[in-house]
Design a protein around this motif. Structure first.
Motif, PDB file in Angstrom:
ATOM      1  N   ALA A 155       0.845  -1.201   0.000  1.00 15.48           N
ATOM      2  CA  ALA A 155       0.000   0.000   0.000  1.00 15.48           C
ATOM      3  C   ALA A 155       0.874   1.242   0.000  1.00 15.48           C
ATOM      4  CB  ALA A 155      -0.913   0.009   1.216  1.00 15.48           C
ATOM      5  N   PHE A 156       0.468   2.230  -0.803  1.00  6.52           N
ATOM      6  CA  PHE A 156       1.152   3.521  -0.876  1.00  6.52           C
ATOM      7  C   PHE A 156       0.124   4.595  -0.519  1.00  6.52           C
ATOM      8  CE2 PHE A 156       3.272   0.612  -3.677  1.00  6.52           C
ATOM      9  CZ  PHE A 156       4.613   0.902  -3.605  1.00  6.52           C
ATOM     10  N   ASP A 157       0.341   5.275   0.582  1.00  6.44           N
ATOM     11  CA  ASP A 157      -0.564   6.332   1.028  1.00  6.44           C
ATOM     12  C   ASP A 157       0.146   7.659   0.828  1.00  6.44           C
ATOM     13  OD1 ASP A 157      -2.523   7.853   2.127  1.00  6.44           O
ATOM     14  OD2 ASP A 157      -2.380   7.017   4.162  1.00  6.44           O
ATOM     15  N   GLU A 158      -0.133   8.309  -0.295  1.00 14.59           N
ATOM     16  CA  GLU A 158       0.546   9.540  -0.659  1.00 14.59           C
ATOM     17  C   GLU A 158      -0.397  10.739  -0.510  1.00 14.59           C
ATOM     18  OE1 GLU A 158       3.649   9.235  -1.052  1.00 14.59           O
ATOM     19  OE2 GLU A 158       3.729   7.060  -1.315  1.00 14.59           O
ATOM     20  N   GLU A 159       0.150  11.920  -0.704  1.00 15.77           N
ATOM     21  CA  GLU A 159      -0.628  13.138  -0.463  1.00 15.77           C
ATOM     22  C   GLU A 159      -1.848  13.240  -1.378  1.00 15.77           C
ATOM     23  OE1 GLU A 159      -0.046  18.006  -0.349  1.00 15.77           O
ATOM     24  OE2 GLU A 159       1.691  16.690  -0.623  1.00 15.77           O
ATOM     25  N   ASP A 160      -1.670  12.901  -2.659  1.00 21.51           N
ATOM     26  CA  ASP A 160      -2.745  13.086  -3.631  1.00 21.51           C
ATOM     27  C   ASP A 160      -3.402  11.795  -4.096  1.00 21.51           C
ATOM     28  OD1 ASP A 160      -2.468  15.884  -3.659  1.00 21.51           O
ATOM     29  OD2 ASP A 160      -0.765  15.722  -5.036  1.00 21.51           O
ATOM     30  N   PHE A 161      -2.885  10.660  -3.662  1.00 16.50           N
ATOM     31  CA  PHE A 161      -3.491   9.400  -4.085  1.00 16.50           C
ATOM     32  C   PHE A 161      -3.143   8.296  -3.104  1.00 16.50           C
ATOM     33  CE2 PHE A 161       0.737   9.156  -5.952  1.00 16.50           C
ATOM     34  CZ  PHE A 161       1.085   7.816  -5.814  1.00 16.50           C
ATOM     35  N   PHE A 162      -3.943   7.240  -3.167  1.00 18.93           N
ATOM     36  CA  PHE A 162      -3.688   6.012  -2.419  1.00 18.93           C
ATOM     37  C   PHE A 162      -3.626   4.875  -3.425  1.00 18.93           C
ATOM     38  CE2 PHE A 162      -5.119   2.118  -0.365  1.00 18.93           C
ATOM     39  CZ  PHE A 162      -4.336   2.089   0.781  1.00 18.93           C
ATOM     40  N   SER A 188     -13.251  14.551  -3.474  1.00 21.12           N
ATOM     41  CA  SER A 188     -13.400  13.114  -3.237  1.00 21.12           C
ATOM     42  C   SER A 188     -12.299  12.383  -4.003  1.00 21.12           C
ATOM     43  CB  SER A 188     -14.786  12.639  -3.677  1.00 21.12           C
ATOM     44  OG  SER A 188     -14.969  12.858  -5.069  1.00 21.12           O
ATOM     45  N   TYR A 189     -12.429  11.056  -4.094  1.00 20.09           N
ATOM     46  CA  TYR A 189     -11.398  10.264  -4.751  1.00 20.09           C
ATOM     47  C   TYR A 189     -11.972   9.559  -5.987  1.00 20.09           C
ATOM     48  CZ  TYR A 189      -8.193  10.887  -0.844  1.00 20.09           C
ATOM     49  OH  TYR A 189      -7.343  11.425   0.083  1.00 20.09           O
ATOM     50  N   ASP A 190     -11.231   9.635  -7.076  1.00 22.28           N
ATOM     51  CA  ASP A 190     -11.559   8.894  -8.291  1.00 22.28           C
ATOM     52  C   ASP A 190     -10.723   7.622  -8.323  1.00 22.28           C
ATOM     53  OD1 ASP A 190     -13.264  10.942  -9.241  1.00 22.28           O
ATOM     54  OD2 ASP A 190     -11.525  12.031 -10.019  1.00 22.28           O
ATOM     55  N   ARG A 191     -11.363   6.527  -8.714  1.00 21.08           N
ATOM     56  CA  ARG A 191     -10.662   5.250  -8.766  1.00 21.08           C
ATOM     57  C   ARG A 191     -10.294   4.905 -10.202  1.00 21.08           C
ATOM     58  NH1 ARG A 191     -13.030  -0.629  -6.642  1.00 21.08           N
ATOM     59  NH2 ARG A 191     -11.206  -1.879  -7.301  1.00 21.08           N
ATOM     60  N   CYS A 192      -9.047   4.478 -10.399  1.00 23.08           N
ATOM     61  CA  CYS A 192      -8.641   3.913 -11.685  1.00 23.08           C
ATOM     62  C   CYS A 192      -7.798   2.681 -11.417  1.00 23.08           C
ATOM     63  CB  CYS A 192      -7.900   4.925 -12.555  1.00 23.08           C
ATOM     64  SG  CYS A 192      -6.448   5.678 -11.809  1.00 23.08           S
ATOM     65  N   SER A 193      -7.915   1.712 -12.292  1.00 22.42           N
ATOM     66  CA  SER A 193      -7.292   0.415 -12.041  1.00 22.42           C
ATOM     67  C   SER A 193      -6.490  -0.047 -13.244  1.00 22.42           C
ATOM     68  CB  SER A 193      -8.371  -0.635 -11.713  1.00 22.42           C
ATOM     69  OG  SER A 193      -9.119  -0.260 -10.582  1.00 22.42           O
ATOM     70  N   GLU A 194      -5.514  -0.891 -12.968  1.00 19.49           N
ATOM     71  CA  GLU A 194      -4.683  -1.502 -14.004  1.00 19.49           C
ATOM     72  C   GLU A 194      -4.434  -2.944 -13.589  1.00 19.49           C
ATOM     73  OE1 GLU A 194      -3.416  -1.073 -17.541  1.00 19.49           O
ATOM     74  OE2 GLU A 194      -3.047   0.883 -16.615  1.00 19.49           O
ATOM     75  N   GLU A 195      -4.452  -3.834 -14.552  1.00 17.07           N
ATOM     76  CA  GLU A 195      -4.186  -5.244 -14.294  1.00 17.07           C
ATOM     77  C   GLU A 195      -3.242  -5.786 -15.359  1.00 17.07           C
ATOM     78  OE1 GLU A 195      -6.530  -9.560 -14.435  1.00 17.07           O
ATOM     79  OE2 GLU A 195      -7.669  -7.695 -14.220  1.00 17.07           O
ATOM     80  N   PHE A 196      -2.225  -6.513 -14.934  1.00 12.71           N
ATOM     81  CA  PHE A 196      -1.320  -7.140 -15.891  1.00 12.71           C
ATOM     82  C   PHE A 196      -0.659  -8.347 -15.238  1.00 12.71           C
ATOM     83  CE2 PHE A 196       0.724  -3.495 -13.894  1.00 12.71           C
ATOM     84  CZ  PHE A 196       1.906  -4.020 -13.406  1.00 12.71           C
ATOM     85  N   TYR A 197       0.058  -9.100 -16.056  1.00 14.93           N
ATOM     86  CA  TYR A 197       0.733 -10.305 -15.590  1.00 14.93           C
ATOM     87  C   TYR A 197       2.229 -10.168 -15.848  1.00 14.93           C
ATOM     88  CZ  TYR A 197      -3.870 -12.530 -15.413  1.00 14.93           C
ATOM     89  OH  TYR A 197      -5.169 -12.838 -15.115  1.00 14.93           O
TER      90      TYR A 197
END
Length: 241
Positions: A155-162, A188-197
């Motif tokens: 987990a990365f808890d940064e100033e502008d994003f998690f 609020s927070y916008d969610r974006c996701s990435e998935e790879f192998y």
């Protein structure tokens, strides 16, 4: 192979621990030791172009390739027009000119789908290099995939994003990587996701598909020592036959 589109805007921030200058110096030492005094470099899977930029600043004529338009946009802005960039798949490409050196760094080859795709990449590199051209690449090792990354969450808890970074071992030395970004938009927070192998290979398996290259050396990460059974990254230095 993932496009890394969502990852592009955060990539440089999350790789601040990578000493790119030291890494580019390490690479250029091999250029000097084994190269033919050429200056043309192809940087495959160049990402946001940090190594590309540093090699250009060393006086090399560099071209970068990546599959992600977003990564290339960051790289182009970073290099201020001093580097030529191509969008392309590193396992299936053909370029109009040949190069003296080719690099593929930071486990980019682990993102290819299997050994046949890796072999195809090596063939494309062979066709893109001048005679006796030097090819340098690194890979995450089987040990890293099965022990360090496997089934661990970061987990990365940064100033502008998690960021939640979740690794799942799916067998065959392969890790499924899920990235969930929660980006603060002011209210609020916008969610974006990435998935790879990422798939790891035994070093002798890679040697078997480098038949059109002379393998000059295989090294533990950022050293001139051979890898051992707990090495997390291995560098291959090869010469085009």
């Amino acid at each position: 192979m993932s496009s890394y589109n969502a990852f592009a805007q955060f990539y440089d921030y999350l790789t601040e621990n990578v000493d790119y200058k030291v890494r580019s110096d390490y690479i250029s030492n091999f250029f000097s030791a084994y190269g033919n005094k050429g200056k043309k470099v192809l940087d495959l899977a160049c990402g946001t172009g940090t190594v590309t930029k540093l090699l250009s600043e060393k006086g090399y004529d560099v071209a970068g390739m990546d599959i992600s338009e977003e990564m290339l946009t960051v790289a182009e802005n970073k290099c201020n027009g001093n580097v030529t960039f191509f969008k392309g798949d590193i396992s299936d490409f053909s370029l109009p000119e040949k190069y003296d050196f080719c690099v593929c760094l930071l486990d980019s080859l682990n993102h290819l789908e299997g050994i046949e795709s890796v072999k195809s990449c090596f063939s494309c590199v062979h066709h893109s290099l001048n005679d006796n051209g030097i090819f340098i690449f690194d890979v995450n090792t089987v040990y890293k995939h099965n022990v360090v990354l496997s089934n661990n969450t970061f987990a990365f808890d940064e100033e502008d994003f998690f960021l939640c970074w979740d690794n799942e071992n799916v067998g065959d030395n392969t890790v499924r990587i899920l990235l969930d970004f929660f980006v603060f938009n002011g209210r609020s927070y916008d969610r974006c996701s990435e998935e790879f192998y990422e798939k790891a290979y035994e070093l002798n398996e890679l040697q078997c598909v480098l038949d059109s290259f002379e393998i000059i050396g295989i090294y533990d990460d950022m050293t001139f020592n051979p890898p051992d059974d707990k090495s997390e990254r291995a560098y291959f230095v090869c010469k085009r036959k």
